[in-house]
Design an enzyme around this catalytic site. Structure first.
Site, mmCIF file in Angstrom:
data_model
loop_
_atom_site.group_PDB
_atom_site.id
_atom_site.type_symbol
_atom_site.label_atom_id
_atom_site.label_comp_id
_atom_site.label_asym_id
_atom_site.label_seq_id
_atom_site.Cartn_x
_atom_site.Cartn_y
_atom_site.Cartn_z
ATOM 1 N N LYS A 131 3.190 8.002 -11.077
ATOM 2 C CA LYS A 131 2.995 8.390 -9.678
ATOM 3 C C LYS A 131 3.397 9.830 -9.388
ATOM 4 O O LYS A 131 2.839 10.461 -8.488
ATOM 5 C CB LYS A 131 3.781 7.435 -8.769
ATOM 6 C CG LYS A 131 3.276 5.993 -8.823
ATOM 7 C CD LYS A 131 4.121 5.087 -7.922
ATOM 8 C CE LYS A 131 3.627 3.651 -7.986
ATOM 9 N NZ LYS A 131 2.250 3.506 -7.471
ATOM 10 N N ASN A 176 0.414 -5.562 -6.277
ATOM 11 C CA ASN A 176 1.394 -4.561 -5.832
ATOM 12 C C ASN A 176 1.157 -4.220 -4.369
ATOM 13 O O ASN A 176 0.031 -4.253 -3.879
ATOM 14 C CB ASN A 176 1.314 -3.311 -6.713
ATOM 15 C CG ASN A 176 0.343 -2.273 -6.187
ATOM 16 O OD1 ASN A 176 0.655 -1.508 -5.265
ATOM 17 N ND2 ASN A 176 -0.871 -2.258 -6.753
ATOM 18 N N PHE A 180 2.337 3.784 -1.595
ATOM 19 C CA PHE A 180 2.438 5.216 -1.895
ATOM 20 C C PHE A 180 3.878 5.738 -1.931
ATOM 21 O O PHE A 180 4.204 6.726 -1.261
ATOM 22 C CB PHE A 180 1.650 6.050 -0.884
ATOM 23 C CG PHE A 180 0.151 5.959 -0.989
ATOM 24 C CD1 PHE A 180 -0.465 5.338 -2.057
ATOM 25 C CD2 PHE A 180 -0.649 6.504 0.001
ATOM 26 C CE1 PHE A 180 -1.849 5.255 -2.142
ATOM 27 C CE2 PHE A 180 -2.039 6.426 -0.070
ATOM 28 C CZ PHE A 180 -2.637 5.800 -1.149
ATOM 29 N N ASN A 251 -8.173 9.303 -2.209
ATOM 30 C CA ASN A 251 -7.909 7.860 -2.211
ATOM 31 C C ASN A 251 -7.924 7.314 -0.783
ATOM 32 O O ASN A 251 -6.946 7.435 -0.050
ATOM 33 C CB ASN A 251 -6.566 7.581 -2.878
ATOM 34 C CG ASN A 251 -6.292 6.097 -3.062
ATOM 35 O OD1 ASN A 251 -7.064 5.246 -2.612
ATOM 36 N ND2 ASN A 251 -5.196 5.780 -3.727
ATOM 37 N N ASN A 256 -2.477 -0.866 0.897
ATOM 38 C CA ASN A 256 -1.057 -0.973 1.219
ATOM 39 C C ASN A 256 -0.557 0.080 2.198
ATOM 40 O O ASN A 256 0.627 0.144 2.481
ATOM 41 C CB ASN A 256 -0.233 -0.920 -0.077
ATOM 42 C CG ASN A 256 -0.622 -2.027 -1.032
ATOM 43 O OD1 ASN A 256 -0.738 -3.177 -0.637
ATOM 44 N ND2 ASN A 256 -0.830 -1.679 -2.296
ATOM 45 N N THR A 257 -1.464 0.930 2.693
ATOM 46 C CA THR A 257 -1.120 1.892 3.740
ATOM 47 C C THR A 257 -1.938 1.536 4.972
ATOM 48 O O THR A 257 -3.177 1.577 4.931
ATOM 49 C CB THR A 257 -1.432 3.333 3.292
ATOM 50 O OG1 THR A 257 -0.625 3.655 2.163
ATOM 51 C CG2 THR A 257 -1.156 4.321 4.417
ATOM 52 N N LYS A 298 -12.424 7.610 -4.255
ATOM 53 C CA LYS A 298 -12.046 6.309 -4.806
ATOM 54 C C LYS A 298 -12.216 5.249 -3.721
ATOM 55 O O LYS A 298 -11.602 5.331 -2.655
ATOM 56 C CB LYS A 298 -10.597 6.316 -5.300
ATOM 57 C CG LYS A 298 -10.203 5.047 -6.057
ATOM 58 C CD LYS A 298 -8.885 5.237 -6.783
ATOM 59 C CE LYS A 298 -8.589 4.049 -7.694
ATOM 60 N NZ LYS A 298 -7.378 4.278 -8.512
ATOM 61 N N ASN A 327 -10.591 0.459 -6.511
ATOM 62 C CA ASN A 327 -9.157 0.240 -6.320
ATOM 63 C C ASN A 327 -8.858 -1.263 -6.406
ATOM 64 O O ASN A 327 -9.706 -2.044 -6.822
ATOM 65 C CB ASN A 327 -8.731 0.796 -4.953
ATOM 66 C CG ASN A 327 -7.303 1.330 -4.961
ATOM 67 O OD1 ASN A 327 -6.408 0.703 -5.493
ATOM 68 N ND2 ASN A 327 -7.108 2.493 -4.354
#
Length: 444
Positions: A131, A176, A180, A251, A256-257, A298, A327
Protein backbone atom coordinates in the site's frame (compact mmCIF):
# COMPACT_ATOMS: atom_id res chain seq x y z
CA UNK A 1 81.42 -75.76 26.88
CA UNK A 2 80.01 -74.84 30.24
CA UNK A 3 76.34 -73.98 30.35
CA UNK A 4 75.42 -70.48 31.49
CA UNK A 5 72.33 -70.30 33.66
CA UNK A 6 70.46 -66.98 33.82
CA UNK A 7 68.03 -66.41 36.63
CA UNK A 8 64.80 -65.26 35.09
CA UNK A 9 63.96 -62.77 37.78
CA UNK A 10 67.34 -61.18 37.63
CA UNK A 11 67.25 -60.82 33.88
CA UNK A 12 63.82 -59.22 33.97
CA UNK A 13 65.04 -56.80 36.62
CA UNK A 14 67.89 -55.71 34.35
CA UNK A 15 65.53 -55.23 31.42
CA UNK A 16 63.21 -53.13 33.56
CA UNK A 17 66.06 -50.91 34.64
CA UNK A 18 67.17 -50.43 31.05
CA UNK A 19 63.67 -49.75 29.61
CA UNK A 20 62.66 -46.08 29.24
CA UNK A 21 60.34 -44.86 31.94
CA UNK A 22 57.37 -42.45 31.34
CA UNK A 23 56.33 -40.36 34.23
CA UNK A 24 52.57 -39.98 35.03
CA UNK A 25 52.76 -36.27 34.08
CA UNK A 26 54.06 -36.96 30.59
CA UNK A 27 51.44 -39.67 30.09
CA UNK A 28 48.69 -37.30 31.06
CA UNK A 29 50.03 -34.64 28.68
CA UNK A 30 50.09 -37.07 25.81
CA UNK A 31 46.53 -38.19 26.57
CA UNK A 32 45.32 -34.57 26.83
CA UNK A 33 47.05 -33.61 23.59
CA UNK A 34 45.46 -36.54 21.78
CA UNK A 35 41.96 -35.70 23.11
CA UNK A 36 42.40 -32.02 22.21
CA UNK A 37 43.42 -32.94 18.69
CA UNK A 38 40.38 -35.20 18.28
CA UNK A 39 38.11 -32.48 19.67
CA UNK A 40 39.49 -29.91 17.19
CA UNK A 41 38.88 -32.29 14.31
CA UNK A 42 35.31 -32.89 15.46
CA UNK A 43 34.72 -29.14 15.83
CA UNK A 44 36.05 -28.50 12.33
CA UNK A 45 33.86 -31.24 10.87
CA UNK A 46 30.76 -29.93 12.66
CA UNK A 47 31.50 -26.35 11.57
CA UNK A 48 31.94 -27.47 7.97
CA UNK A 49 28.70 -29.45 8.06
CA UNK A 50 26.86 -26.51 9.62
CA UNK A 51 28.23 -24.05 7.05
CA UNK A 52 27.35 -26.38 4.20
CA UNK A 53 23.85 -26.97 5.58
CA UNK A 54 23.29 -23.26 6.14
CA UNK A 55 24.50 -22.52 2.63
CA UNK A 56 22.24 -25.14 1.08
CA UNK A 57 19.27 -23.90 3.11
CA UNK A 58 19.97 -20.32 2.05
CA UNK A 59 20.02 -21.37 -1.60
CA UNK A 60 16.77 -23.27 -1.04
CA UNK A 61 15.10 -20.42 0.87
CA UNK A 62 16.05 -17.70 -1.60
CA UNK A 63 14.57 -19.69 -4.50
CA UNK A 64 10.93 -18.58 -4.70
CA UNK A 65 10.03 -21.93 -6.28
CA UNK A 66 10.96 -23.89 -3.15
CA UNK A 67 8.09 -25.90 -1.67
CA UNK A 68 8.85 -24.60 1.83
CA UNK A 69 7.31 -21.26 0.92
CA UNK A 70 4.03 -22.64 -0.37
CA UNK A 71 3.53 -25.53 2.02
CA UNK A 72 5.27 -24.43 5.23
CA UNK A 73 6.10 -20.74 5.68
CA UNK A 74 2.98 -19.22 4.09
CA UNK A 75 0.50 -21.54 5.89
CA UNK A 76 2.32 -21.02 9.21
CA UNK A 77 2.15 -17.25 8.74
CA UNK A 78 -1.55 -17.44 7.90
CA UNK A 79 -2.44 -19.67 10.86
CA UNK A 80 -0.22 -18.01 13.44
CA UNK A 81 -1.27 -14.42 12.89
CA UNK A 82 -4.45 -12.60 12.00
CA UNK A 83 -4.79 -11.71 8.30
CA UNK A 84 -3.61 -8.11 8.57
CA UNK A 85 -0.57 -8.88 10.76
CA UNK A 86 0.48 -11.67 8.41
CA UNK A 87 0.12 -9.25 5.50
CA UNK A 88 2.35 -6.67 7.18
CA UNK A 89 5.02 -9.27 8.03
CA UNK A 90 5.14 -10.39 4.40
CA UNK A 91 5.64 -6.79 3.22
CA UNK A 92 8.42 -6.20 5.77
CA UNK A 93 10.28 -9.35 4.71
CA UNK A 94 10.17 -8.32 1.04
CA UNK A 95 11.19 -4.79 1.98
CA UNK A 96 14.21 -6.02 3.96
CA UNK A 97 15.97 -7.53 0.96
CA UNK A 98 15.82 -10.96 2.60
CA UNK A 99 12.91 -12.18 0.51
CA UNK A 100 13.17 -15.03 -2.00
CA UNK A 101 13.71 -14.43 -5.71
CA UNK A 102 12.63 -15.88 -9.01
CA UNK A 103 15.90 -17.26 -10.45
CA UNK A 104 14.51 -18.27 -13.85
CA UNK A 105 14.56 -16.15 -16.99
CA UNK A 106 11.11 -15.73 -18.54
CA UNK A 107 10.37 -17.81 -21.62
CA UNK A 108 9.99 -15.96 -24.91
CA UNK A 109 6.42 -17.24 -25.19
CA UNK A 110 5.44 -15.03 -22.27
CA UNK A 111 6.58 -11.78 -23.87
CA UNK A 112 3.82 -9.17 -23.64
CA UNK A 113 3.22 -5.81 -25.24
CA UNK A 114 1.67 -2.84 -23.48
CA UNK A 115 1.26 0.48 -25.32
CA UNK A 116 4.02 -0.59 -27.67
CA UNK A 117 6.42 -1.51 -24.87
CA UNK A 118 7.62 -5.04 -24.30
CA UNK A 119 7.26 -6.73 -20.91
CA UNK A 120 9.01 -9.96 -19.99
CA UNK A 121 5.71 -11.57 -18.96
CA UNK A 122 2.03 -10.59 -18.47
CA UNK A 123 1.79 -11.20 -14.70
CA UNK A 124 1.47 -8.23 -12.34
CA UNK A 125 0.67 -7.75 -8.66
CA UNK A 126 -2.49 -5.74 -7.96
CA UNK A 127 -2.77 -2.79 -5.60
CA UNK A 128 -3.56 -3.57 -1.99
CA UNK A 129 -0.52 -5.65 -1.11
CA UNK A 130 2.15 -2.94 -0.99
CA UNK A 131 0.00 0.00 0.00
CA UNK A 132 2.82 2.44 0.76
CA UNK A 133 5.51 1.48 -1.75
CA UNK A 134 7.72 -0.23 0.81
CA UNK A 135 8.68 -3.39 -1.09
CA UNK A 136 8.69 -2.54 -4.80
CA UNK A 137 12.04 -4.14 -5.56
CA UNK A 138 11.34 -7.18 -3.40
CA UNK A 139 8.13 -7.80 -5.36
CA UNK A 140 9.81 -7.31 -8.73
CA UNK A 141 12.42 -9.86 -7.64
CA UNK A 142 9.63 -12.44 -7.40
CA UNK A 143 9.23 -12.31 -11.18
CA UNK A 144 6.30 -9.90 -11.62
CA UNK A 145 6.60 -7.77 -14.73
CA UNK A 146 4.72 -4.93 -13.15
CA UNK A 147 3.81 -3.84 -9.66
CA UNK A 148 0.88 -1.65 -8.66
CA UNK A 149 1.37 0.01 -5.28
CA UNK A 150 -1.29 1.79 -3.24
CA UNK A 151 -3.95 2.91 -2.95
CA UNK A 152 -2.18 6.12 -1.93
CA UNK A 153 -4.23 9.03 -0.63
CA UNK A 154 -3.03 12.67 -0.64
CA UNK A 155 -3.15 12.89 3.16
CA UNK A 156 -2.38 10.14 5.67
CA UNK A 157 -5.41 8.28 7.00
CA UNK A 158 -5.84 5.18 9.21
CA UNK A 159 -8.54 3.43 7.22
CA UNK A 160 -11.42 1.53 8.79
CA UNK A 161 -11.44 0.05 12.31
CA UNK A 162 -9.84 -3.36 12.89
CA UNK A 163 -10.38 -6.23 12.33
CA UNK A 164 -10.84 -5.48 8.67
CA UNK A 165 -9.32 -8.41 6.76
CA UNK A 166 -10.65 -11.98 6.81
CA UNK A 167 -9.48 -15.20 5.21
CA UNK A 168 -12.05 -17.46 3.59
CA UNK A 169 -9.69 -20.42 3.34
CA UNK A 170 -12.45 -22.88 2.43
CA UNK A 171 -13.23 -20.76 -0.63
CA UNK A 172 -9.69 -19.61 -1.57
CA UNK A 173 -11.00 -16.09 -1.01
CA UNK A 174 -10.52 -12.97 1.09
CA UNK A 175 -12.80 -10.23 2.40
CA UNK A 176 -11.29 -6.86 3.25
CA UNK A 177 -12.70 -3.56 4.38
CA UNK A 178 -9.39 -1.73 4.75
CA UNK A 179 -10.81 1.63 3.66
CA UNK A 180 -7.59 2.99 2.11
CA UNK A 181 -5.21 3.03 5.10
CA UNK A 182 -2.36 5.14 3.77
CA UNK A 183 0.77 6.85 5.04
CA UNK A 184 -0.01 9.61 2.57
CA UNK A 185 1.62 10.94 -0.58
CA UNK A 186 4.64 12.57 1.07
CA UNK A 187 5.78 9.32 2.69
CA UNK A 188 5.45 7.31 -0.52
CA UNK A 189 7.17 9.98 -2.61
CA UNK A 190 10.20 9.86 -0.29
CA UNK A 191 10.54 6.12 -0.89
CA UNK A 192 10.17 6.48 -4.65
CA UNK A 193 12.88 9.14 -4.72
CA UNK A 194 15.20 6.98 -2.61
CA UNK A 195 15.02 4.22 -5.25
CA UNK A 196 16.39 6.44 -8.02
CA UNK A 197 20.13 5.84 -8.62
CA UNK A 198 22.37 8.83 -7.98
CA UNK A 199 23.64 8.79 -11.55
CA UNK A 200 20.48 7.88 -13.44
CA UNK A 201 20.53 7.81 -17.22
CA UNK A 202 17.33 7.89 -19.24
CA UNK A 203 16.90 6.06 -22.52
CA UNK A 204 14.01 4.71 -24.61
CA UNK A 205 13.74 1.53 -22.53
CA UNK A 206 13.86 3.17 -19.09
CA UNK A 207 10.81 2.65 -16.90
CA UNK A 208 9.86 3.90 -13.45
CA UNK A 209 10.30 0.33 -12.20
CA UNK A 210 14.04 0.80 -12.89
CA UNK A 211 14.17 -2.77 -14.13
CA UNK A 212 14.21 -3.85 -17.80
CA UNK A 213 10.96 -5.38 -19.02
CA UNK A 214 8.98 -4.15 -16.00
CA UNK A 215 6.73 -1.20 -15.12
CA UNK A 216 5.59 0.55 -11.96
CA UNK A 217 1.95 1.54 -11.44
CA UNK A 218 0.60 3.71 -8.63
CA UNK A 219 -3.02 3.39 -7.55
CA UNK A 220 -4.54 6.74 -6.57
CA UNK A 221 -7.09 6.81 -3.78
CA UNK A 222 -9.39 9.40 -2.28
CA UNK A 223 -9.30 10.62 1.31
CA UNK A 224 -12.38 9.70 3.31
CA UNK A 225 -12.86 13.31 4.43
CA UNK A 226 -12.77 14.77 0.91
CA UNK A 227 -15.99 15.74 -0.87
CA UNK A 228 -17.32 12.64 -2.61
CA UNK A 229 -18.11 14.29 -5.92
CA UNK A 230 -14.83 16.23 -6.20
CA UNK A 231 -12.04 14.93 -8.48
CA UNK A 232 -9.45 17.03 -6.66
CA UNK A 233 -7.75 14.19 -4.75
CA UNK A 234 -7.17 12.31 -8.00
CA UNK A 235 -5.87 15.44 -9.73
CA UNK A 236 -3.47 15.95 -6.82
CA UNK A 237 -2.34 12.36 -7.14
CA UNK A 238 -1.65 12.75 -10.85
CA UNK A 239 0.44 15.87 -10.29
CA UNK A 240 2.30 14.34 -7.34
CA UNK A 241 3.11 10.89 -8.70
CA UNK A 242 3.23 11.55 -12.44
CA UNK A 243 7.02 11.93 -12.53
CA UNK A 244 7.57 8.63 -10.67
CA UNK A 245 5.21 6.18 -12.37
CA UNK A 246 4.74 4.44 -15.69
CA UNK A 247 1.03 4.04 -14.98
CA UNK A 248 -1.39 5.92 -12.71
CA UNK A 249 -4.54 4.03 -11.73
CA UNK A 250 -7.69 6.02 -10.94
CA UNK A 251 -9.47 3.88 -8.37
CA UNK A 252 -13.21 4.64 -8.29
CA UNK A 253 -14.24 1.08 -7.47
CA UNK A 254 -13.28 0.26 -3.89
CA UNK A 255 -16.41 -0.67 -1.91
CA UNK A 256 -14.86 0.37 1.40
CA UNK A 257 -14.86 4.17 1.01
CA UNK A 258 -18.37 5.66 1.30
CA UNK A 259 -19.60 7.17 -1.96
CA UNK A 260 -16.50 6.27 -3.99
CA UNK A 261 -18.29 3.90 -6.36
CA UNK A 262 -20.73 6.70 -7.11
CA UNK A 263 -17.95 8.24 -9.20
CA UNK A 264 -18.64 5.48 -11.74
CA UNK A 265 -21.95 7.17 -12.56
CA UNK A 266 -21.84 8.86 -15.92
CA UNK A 267 -21.96 12.55 -14.95
CA UNK A 268 -19.38 12.34 -12.17
CA UNK A 269 -17.11 9.99 -14.10
CA UNK A 270 -17.12 12.25 -17.14
CA UNK A 271 -15.93 15.18 -15.02
CA UNK A 272 -13.34 12.99 -13.27
CA UNK A 273 -11.83 11.61 -16.48
CA UNK A 274 -11.64 15.08 -18.01
CA UNK A 275 -9.91 16.45 -14.89
CA UNK A 276 -7.28 13.72 -14.51
CA UNK A 277 -6.40 13.54 -18.21
CA UNK A 278 -6.00 17.33 -18.30
CA UNK A 279 -3.71 17.19 -15.26
CA UNK A 280 -1.65 14.40 -16.84
CA UNK A 281 -1.33 16.16 -20.18
CA UNK A 282 -0.04 19.29 -18.43
CA UNK A 283 2.79 17.39 -16.74
CA UNK A 284 6.36 17.78 -17.87
CA UNK A 285 7.90 14.52 -19.14
CA UNK A 286 9.23 12.44 -16.27
CA UNK A 287 12.93 12.94 -15.41
CA UNK A 288 13.09 9.16 -14.91
CA UNK A 289 11.41 7.92 -18.11
CA UNK A 290 11.27 11.06 -20.29
CA UNK A 291 7.55 10.29 -20.77
CA UNK A 292 4.24 11.19 -19.18
CA UNK A 293 2.46 8.36 -17.33
CA UNK A 294 -0.40 6.36 -18.76
CA UNK A 295 -3.79 6.74 -17.09
CA UNK A 296 -5.85 3.65 -16.28
CA UNK A 297 -9.34 3.44 -14.79
CA UNK A 298 -10.13 0.66 -12.30
CA UNK A 299 -13.78 -0.41 -12.24
CA UNK A 300 -15.97 -2.63 -10.06
CA UNK A 301 -17.30 -6.07 -11.00
CA UNK A 302 -20.76 -5.21 -9.66
CA UNK A 303 -21.74 -2.89 -12.52
CA UNK A 304 -24.85 -3.53 -14.55
CA UNK A 305 -24.40 -4.02 -18.29
CA UNK A 306 -25.90 -0.60 -19.01
CA UNK A 307 -23.36 1.01 -16.66
CA UNK A 308 -20.48 -0.82 -18.35
CA UNK A 309 -21.69 0.44 -21.74
CA UNK A 310 -21.90 4.01 -20.38
CA UNK A 311 -18.36 3.76 -18.99
CA UNK A 312 -17.11 2.39 -22.32
CA UNK A 313 -18.66 5.35 -24.11
CA UNK A 314 -16.93 7.81 -21.78
CA UNK A 315 -13.61 6.01 -22.15
CA UNK A 316 -13.80 6.21 -25.93
CA UNK A 317 -14.40 9.96 -25.72
CA UNK A 318 -11.63 10.60 -23.18
CA UNK A 319 -7.87 10.24 -23.21
CA UNK A 320 -7.87 7.37 -20.73
CA UNK A 321 -5.30 4.79 -21.83
CA UNK A 322 -6.72 1.57 -20.38
CA UNK A 323 -8.96 -0.15 -17.84
CA UNK A 324 -8.40 -2.65 -15.01
CA UNK A 325 -11.24 -5.15 -14.64
CA UNK A 326 -11.85 -5.50 -11.77
CA UNK A 327 -11.79 -4.55 -8.10
CA UNK A 328 -13.39 -6.60 -5.30
CA UNK A 329 -17.10 -7.43 -5.24
CA UNK A 330 -19.75 -6.75 -2.62
CA UNK A 331 -21.76 -9.74 -3.83
CA UNK A 332 -21.59 -13.10 -2.06
CA UNK A 333 -21.85 -16.07 -4.44
CA UNK A 334 -23.99 -18.95 -3.20
CA UNK A 335 -20.95 -21.23 -3.48
CA UNK A 336 -19.24 -19.65 -0.44
CA UNK A 337 -18.93 -22.01 2.54
CA UNK A 338 -16.45 -20.36 4.90
CA UNK A 339 -17.96 -18.87 8.10
CA UNK A 340 -16.31 -15.53 7.32
CA UNK A 341 -18.52 -15.08 4.27
CA UNK A 342 -20.85 -12.87 6.31
CA UNK A 343 -18.18 -10.22 6.98
CA UNK A 344 -18.71 -6.82 5.35
CA UNK A 345 -16.27 -5.68 2.69
CA UNK A 346 -14.97 -6.53 -0.75
CA UNK A 347 -14.62 -10.18 -1.74
CA UNK A 348 -11.61 -11.27 -3.82
CA UNK A 349 -10.15 -14.60 -4.87
CA UNK A 350 -11.47 -17.59 -6.81
CA UNK A 351 -15.21 -16.77 -6.40
CA UNK A 352 -14.68 -13.40 -8.13
CA UNK A 353 -13.36 -14.83 -11.40
CA UNK A 354 -16.66 -15.58 -13.23
CA UNK A 355 -18.05 -12.11 -12.61
CA UNK A 356 -14.81 -10.29 -13.41
CA UNK A 357 -14.45 -12.24 -16.65
CA UNK A 358 -17.99 -11.37 -17.69
CA UNK A 359 -17.46 -7.65 -17.05
CA UNK A 360 -14.21 -7.77 -19.00
CA UNK A 361 -15.90 -9.44 -22.00
CA UNK A 362 -18.71 -6.87 -21.97
CA UNK A 363 -16.30 -3.95 -21.79
CA UNK A 364 -14.03 -5.45 -24.46
CA UNK A 365 -16.97 -5.53 -26.86
CA UNK A 366 -17.60 -1.81 -26.35
CA UNK A 367 -14.09 -0.33 -26.54
CA UNK A 368 -11.69 -0.40 -29.50
CA UNK A 369 -8.59 -2.57 -29.68
CA UNK A 370 -6.41 0.51 -29.07
CA UNK A 371 -7.54 0.55 -25.42
CA UNK A 372 -5.92 -2.33 -23.50
CA UNK A 373 -7.71 -4.07 -20.66
CA UNK A 374 -6.02 -5.64 -17.63
CA UNK A 375 -7.71 -8.67 -16.09
CA UNK A 376 -7.86 -9.09 -12.32
CA UNK A 377 -9.98 -11.42 -10.22
CA UNK A 378 -9.52 -15.02 -9.09
CA UNK A 379 -6.28 -15.68 -10.99
CA UNK A 380 -4.05 -18.31 -9.37
CA UNK A 381 -3.05 -20.62 -12.26
CA UNK A 382 -1.74 -20.43 -15.80
CA UNK A 383 -5.13 -21.60 -17.04
CA UNK A 384 -6.81 -18.67 -15.26
CA UNK A 385 -4.42 -16.25 -16.94
CA UNK A 386 -5.11 -17.78 -20.35
CA UNK A 387 -8.87 -17.45 -19.78
CA UNK A 388 -8.41 -13.70 -19.38
CA UNK A 389 -6.22 -13.46 -22.48
CA UNK A 390 -8.91 -15.22 -24.52
CA UNK A 391 -11.45 -12.77 -23.14
CA UNK A 392 -9.40 -9.85 -24.47
CA UNK A 393 -7.09 -8.88 -21.58
CA UNK A 394 -3.58 -7.77 -22.51
CA UNK A 395 -2.13 -8.33 -19.03
CA UNK A 396 -3.33 -9.89 -15.78
CA UNK A 397 -2.94 -9.19 -12.06
CA UNK A 398 -2.94 -11.46 -9.02
CA UNK A 399 -3.74 -10.61 -5.42
CA UNK A 400 -5.51 -13.16 -3.23
CA UNK A 401 -3.82 -16.14 -4.90
CA UNK A 402 -0.48 -14.56 -4.01
CA UNK A 403 -1.55 -14.36 -0.38
CA UNK A 404 -2.52 -18.02 -0.23
CA UNK A 405 0.25 -19.60 -2.33
CA UNK A 406 3.16 -17.40 -1.33
CA UNK A 407 6.21 -15.98 -3.05
CA UNK A 408 6.37 -18.68 -5.73
CA UNK A 409 2.94 -17.77 -7.13
CA UNK A 410 4.22 -15.67 -10.03
CA UNK A 411 6.77 -18.25 -11.19
CA UNK A 412 4.25 -21.07 -10.88
CA UNK A 413 1.65 -19.19 -12.97
CA UNK A 414 4.28 -18.38 -15.59
CA UNK A 415 5.48 -21.99 -15.78
CA UNK A 416 1.92 -23.30 -16.14
CA UNK A 417 1.08 -20.64 -18.70
CA UNK A 418 4.23 -21.35 -20.71
CA UNK A 419 3.40 -25.08 -20.77
CA UNK A 420 -0.13 -24.37 -22.04
CA UNK A 421 1.14 -22.02 -24.74
CA UNK A 422 3.81 -24.51 -25.79
CA UNK A 423 1.21 -27.28 -26.05
CA UNK A 424 -0.79 -25.07 -28.42
CA UNK A 425 2.36 -23.93 -30.24
CA UNK A 426 1.52 -20.28 -29.66
CA UNK A 427 2.55 -17.27 -27.55
CA UNK A 428 0.83 -14.95 -25.10
CA UNK A 429 1.04 -12.05 -27.54
CA UNK A 430 -0.52 -14.10 -30.33
CA UNK A 431 -3.45 -15.18 -28.13
CA UNK A 432 -4.01 -11.61 -26.95
CA UNK A 433 -3.77 -10.08 -30.43
CA UNK A 434 -6.26 -12.55 -31.89
CA UNK A 435 -8.72 -12.15 -29.01
CA UNK A 436 -8.56 -8.36 -28.99
CA UNK A 437 -9.02 -8.23 -32.77
CA UNK A 438 -12.07 -10.51 -32.67
CA UNK A 439 -13.76 -9.18 -29.53
CA UNK A 440 -13.15 -5.42 -29.62
CA UNK A 441 -15.45 -2.73 -30.92
CA UNK A 442 -14.67 -2.03 -34.57
CA UNK A 443 -13.21 1.44 -34.93
CA UNK A 444 -14.79 3.69 -37.61
Amino acid sequence: MPTIHLRTTGFQHVLRKQAPHRSPVIARRLTTSSSSSQSSVRTAVYATLFAASAGLFAVYYYDARSAIHRYVLTPVLRRTFDAETGHKIAVKVLRSGLGPRDPVQDDERLRSEFWGRELSNPVGLAAGFDKDGEAIDGILNLGFSWVEIGSVTPKPQPGNPKPRVFHLADDAALINRYGFPSQGAASVISRLRARIPKFHETNDDTTAALKPGSVLAINLGKNKTSPVESPEDFVTGVKTFGPYADVLVVNVSSPNTPGLRGLQNRELLEDLLASVTKARDELEPSPITARRPRLVLKIAPDLEESQIIDIADLIRKSNIDGVIVSNTTISRPASLTDPNKFEMGGLSGAPLKPRALQVLKTLRAHVPSSIPLIGCGGISTGADALDYARAGASLIQVYTGFGYDGVGTCRRIKDELEALLRAENTTWKTVVDESVRKLSLAEP
